[in-house]
Design an enzyme around this catalytic site. Structure first.
Site, short mmCIF file in Angstrom:
data_model
loop_
_atom_site.label_atom_id
_atom_site.label_comp_id
_atom_site.label_asym_id
_atom_site.label_seq_id
_atom_site.Cartn_x
_atom_site.Cartn_y
_atom_site.Cartn_z
N ALA A 57 0.81 -1.22 0.00
CA ALA A 57 0.00 0.00 0.00
C ALA A 57 0.85 1.27 0.00
CB ALA A 57 -0.94 0.00 1.21
N TRP A 58 2.01 1.21 0.61
CA TRP A 58 2.88 2.39 0.69
C TRP A 58 3.28 2.89 -0.70
CZ3 TRP A 58 3.74 5.77 4.30
CH2 TRP A 58 4.82 6.64 4.19
N CYS A 81 -4.73 -3.54 0.88
CA CYS A 81 -5.27 -3.96 2.17
C CYS A 81 -4.18 -3.84 3.23
CB CYS A 81 -5.78 -5.39 2.07
SG CYS A 81 -6.43 -6.01 3.63
N VAL A 82 -4.50 -3.09 4.27
CA VAL A 82 -3.61 -2.94 5.42
C VAL A 82 -4.36 -3.46 6.63
CG1 VAL A 82 -2.22 -1.33 6.77
CG2 VAL A 82 -2.63 -0.88 4.35
N THR A 87 2.06 -3.32 16.06
CA THR A 87 2.88 -2.11 16.10
C THR A 87 2.13 -0.95 15.46
OG1 THR A 87 3.91 -2.48 13.95
CG2 THR A 87 4.94 -3.56 15.87
N HIS A 89 2.95 0.46 12.78
CA HIS A 89 3.18 0.40 11.34
C HIS A 89 1.87 0.57 10.56
CE1 HIS A 89 5.36 -0.71 7.72
NE2 HIS A 89 4.43 -1.61 7.43
N ARG A 128 -15.17 -7.40 2.99
CA ARG A 128 -15.26 -6.26 2.07
C ARG A 128 -14.69 -6.57 0.69
NH1 ARG A 128 -15.34 -5.06 7.06
NH2 ARG A 128 -16.45 -3.25 7.86
#
Length: 154
Positions: A57-58, A81-82, A87, A89, A128
């Site tokens: 995603a980044w 998707c994240v 953490t 992150h 989703r």
């Protein structure tokens, strides 16, 4: 007072880009398939849909910016998707991606659609991506068609 709104119609000779991460492939591949299916069902030729895969995603906003700068696409659909972990992150990636996509949309005055899921659990993502909550890839494909038409009217 006139009302200006986009409609679900395909503009002739429009190319549409789908930028999708390879991370979480079970989810993202379902989102891409949903987006492609809806676009084609509404008259976009398969040859007019470019799918660009990035690691995660980044990297999506940077790819969207390169596509926007080239000027060959009427819209860029961004899918990924994240999933929250243990953490921080998750926050950095999800927030940075969303902010980057908005920046591309504003800087290039292009329809850039954010279909990057930011979820608590993998089950939420699957819900989703064709599950109980529909397919967000399909939803942003419809939104893209509407925005392309609106941009042409404006």
């Amino acid at each position: 007072m006139p009302l200006i709104a986009g409609e679900l119609r395909v503009a002739p000779n429009s190319r549409i880009a789908i930028v999708a991460s390879r991370w979480n492939p079970r989810v993202v591949d379902a989102l891409v398939a949903g987006a492609e299916q809806v676009l084609q069902a509404h008259g976009v030729a398969a040859e007019a849909i470019d799918v660009i895969r990035v690691p995660g995603a980044w990297e999506i906003p940077a790819a969207a910016a390169r596509l926007a700068d080239a000027g060959n696409h009427a819209a860029v659909l961004c899918l990924g998707c994240v999933v929250r972990g243990e953490t921080r992150h998750y926050e950095h990636i999800a927030d940075g991606c969303a902010q980057g996509l908005m920046r591309v949309a504003l800087d290039y005055r292009l329809a850039v659609l954010n279909g990057v899921l930011a979820v608590e659990r993998h089950e939420d993502a699957l819900a989703r991506a064709g599950g109980a909550h529909g397919n967000k890839g399909e939803e942003i494909a419809l939104a893209a068609l509407e925005m392309i038409d609106l941009w042409r009217k404006l």
